[in-house]
Write a protein that holds these residues in place. Structure first.
Motif, PDB file in Angstrom:
ATOM      1  N   ASP A  51       0.838  -1.202   0.000  1.00  0.00           N
ATOM      2  CA  ASP A  51       0.000   0.000   0.000  1.00  0.00           C
ATOM      3  C   ASP A  51       0.870   1.248   0.000  1.00  0.00           C
ATOM      4  OD1 ASP A  51      -2.210  -1.570   0.006  1.00  0.00           O
ATOM      5  OD2 ASP A  51      -2.714  -1.277   2.116  1.00  0.00           O
ATOM      6  N   TYR A  52       1.893   1.221   0.810  1.00  0.00           N
ATOM      7  CA  TYR A  52       2.831   2.344   0.833  1.00  0.00           C
ATOM      8  C   TYR A  52       4.113   1.905   1.536  1.00  0.00           C
ATOM      9  CZ  TYR A  52       1.349   3.027   5.711  1.00  0.00           C
ATOM     10  OH  TYR A  52       1.068   2.861   7.039  1.00  0.00           O
ATOM     11  N   GLY A  53       5.138   2.760   1.424  1.00  0.00           N
ATOM     12  CA  GLY A  53       6.395   2.508   2.121  1.00  0.00           C
ATOM     13  C   GLY A  53       7.565   2.464   1.167  1.00  0.00           C
ATOM     14  N   GLN A  54       8.638   1.822   1.623  1.00  0.00           N
ATOM     15  CA  GLN A  54       9.836   1.725   0.799  1.00  0.00           C
ATOM     16  C   GLN A  54      10.582   0.436   1.099  1.00  0.00           C
ATOM     17  OE1 GLN A  54      13.335   2.144   1.615  1.00  0.00           O
ATOM     18  NE2 GLN A  54      12.953   2.105   3.830  1.00  0.00           N
ATOM     19  N   ILE A  55      11.266  -0.091   0.067  1.00  0.00           N
ATOM     20  CA  ILE A  55      12.041  -1.319   0.170  1.00  0.00           C
ATOM     21  C   ILE A  55      13.404  -1.074  -0.461  1.00  0.00           C
ATOM     22  CG2 ILE A  55      12.244  -3.747  -0.516  1.00  0.00           C
ATOM     23  CD1 ILE A  55       9.148  -3.757  -0.783  1.00  0.00           C
ATOM     24  N   SER A  56      14.447  -1.151   0.360  1.00  0.00           N
ATOM     25  CA  SER A  56      15.817  -1.055  -0.147  1.00  0.00           C
ATOM     26  C   SER A  56      16.603  -2.233   0.406  1.00  0.00           C
ATOM     27  CB  SER A  56      16.486   0.250   0.276  1.00  0.00           C
ATOM     28  OG  SER A  56      15.832   1.359  -0.303  1.00  0.00           O
ATOM     29  N   ILE A  57      17.351  -2.902  -0.470  1.00  0.00           N
ATOM     30  CA  ILE A  57      18.134  -4.059  -0.062  1.00  0.00           C
ATOM     31  C   ILE A  57      19.529  -3.930  -0.657  1.00  0.00           C
ATOM     32  CG2 ILE A  57      18.323  -6.581  -0.092  1.00  0.00           C
ATOM     33  CD1 ILE A  57      15.290  -6.684  -0.433  1.00  0.00           C
ATOM     34  N   ALA A  58      20.531  -4.065   0.207  1.00  0.00           N
ATOM     35  CA  ALA A  58      21.931  -3.947  -0.210  1.00  0.00           C
ATOM     36  C   ALA A  58      22.174  -2.656  -0.978  1.00  0.00           C
ATOM     37  CB  ALA A  58      22.339  -5.160  -1.039  1.00  0.00           C
ATOM     38  N   SER A  65       6.956   4.362  -2.455  1.00  0.00           N
ATOM     39  CA  SER A  65       5.657   4.917  -2.851  1.00  0.00           C
ATOM     40  C   SER A  65       5.703   6.432  -2.971  1.00  0.00           C
ATOM     41  CB  SER A  65       4.581   4.498  -1.848  1.00  0.00           C
ATOM     42  OG  SER A  65       4.922   4.892  -0.520  1.00  0.00           O
ATOM     43  N   ASP A  66       6.509   7.105  -2.155  1.00  0.00           N
ATOM     44  CA  ASP A  66       6.583   8.566  -2.212  1.00  0.00           C
ATOM     45  C   ASP A  66       7.210   9.062  -3.512  1.00  0.00           C
ATOM     46  OD1 ASP A  66       5.379   8.806   0.240  1.00  0.00           O
ATOM     47  OD2 ASP A  66       7.259   9.027   1.351  1.00  0.00           O
ATOM     48  N   ASN A  67       8.117   8.266  -4.063  1.00  0.00           N
ATOM     49  CA  ASN A  67       8.829   8.669  -5.279  1.00  0.00           C
ATOM     50  C   ASN A  67       8.438   7.851  -6.508  1.00  0.00           C
ATOM     51  OD1 ASN A  67      10.791  10.770  -4.244  1.00  0.00           O
ATOM     52  ND2 ASN A  67      11.305   9.055  -2.888  1.00  0.00           N
TER      53      ASN A  67
END
Length: 206
Positions: A51-58, A65-67
């Motif tokens: 629904d929203y948020g952010q996922i960064s890995i390594a 969602s904001d960008n």
């Protein structure tokens, strides 16, 4: 940072949320059935959109969602081992392994022969999935994921339905991958003993 994740998703009546920021190589997600553990893995792999948020890995952002960032699943460099393995029944073990290699984005840390030896499945290469035990099937699925040269690895209940001997083989493999430190691993499990053995970094969903 290995994992920098802050998301909320929705799947029917289930609305799991995960907030995680750690340099740990292996992270376990636990919780009761229906808490949304697999849904979160699907969000991280790109199969489900949060629904929203952010996922960064390594250090690489896969969702924000904001960008308006939402990298397609086949571009995320994810090695996903599903709970039910999902091997191709019409292909041999070797062909299943090579399928992972076919879609890799970079150089694998292992050759097929090296992985087959590591996974103790060399004698199985000419066989088809229907003739494999549960532990053998799981090891082949892990091998296929690793031959795709993933940037990170998702393991959904890797020991489910395995007897103690076969579970030990899979656990030892996961420990080997963790010790190598080449690939961040997110593991879903309902087994406290498994989690305690593999990592001290644990997220519980309620």
């Amino acid at each position: 940072m290995s994992f920098d994740i802050d998301i909320q998703a929705r799947m029917g009546d289930c609305r799991p949320a995960l907030r995680l920021a750690t340099d740990a190589t292996l992270v376990a997600v636990t919780g009761p059935s229906g808490a949304g553990k697999t849904t979160l893995l699907n969000c991280i792999s790109g199969l489900v959109t949060p629904d929203y948020g952010q996922i960064s890995i390594a250090g690489r952002t896969h969702f924000d969602s904001d960008n308006s960032i939402d990298v397609p699943p086949d571009k995320r460099g994810c090695g996903y081992v599903f709970q039910d393995a999902r091997l191709f029944p019409h292909l041999t073990v070797e062909q299943n392994l090579l399928f992972g290699q076919k879609y890799r984005r970079g150089s694998s840390h292992w050759t097929l022969d090296e992985l087959a030896d590591l996974l103790n499945i060399t004698a199985l290469l000419s066989r088809r999935p229907a003739s494999l035990s549960g532990g053998e099937t799981k090891r082949v699925a892990i091998g296929r994921a690793l031959l795709s040269a993933p940037d990170f690895l998702l393991l959904d209940e890797p020991l489910v339905s395995l007897d103690s001997e076969r579970a030990e083989h899979v656990n030892s493999l996961i420990e080997t991958l963790k010790a190598a430190g080449n690939i961040p691993i997110l593991l879903v499990s309902h087994d406290p003993a498994e989690v305690a053995r593999l990592t001290e970094t644990v997220i519980r969903l309620d």
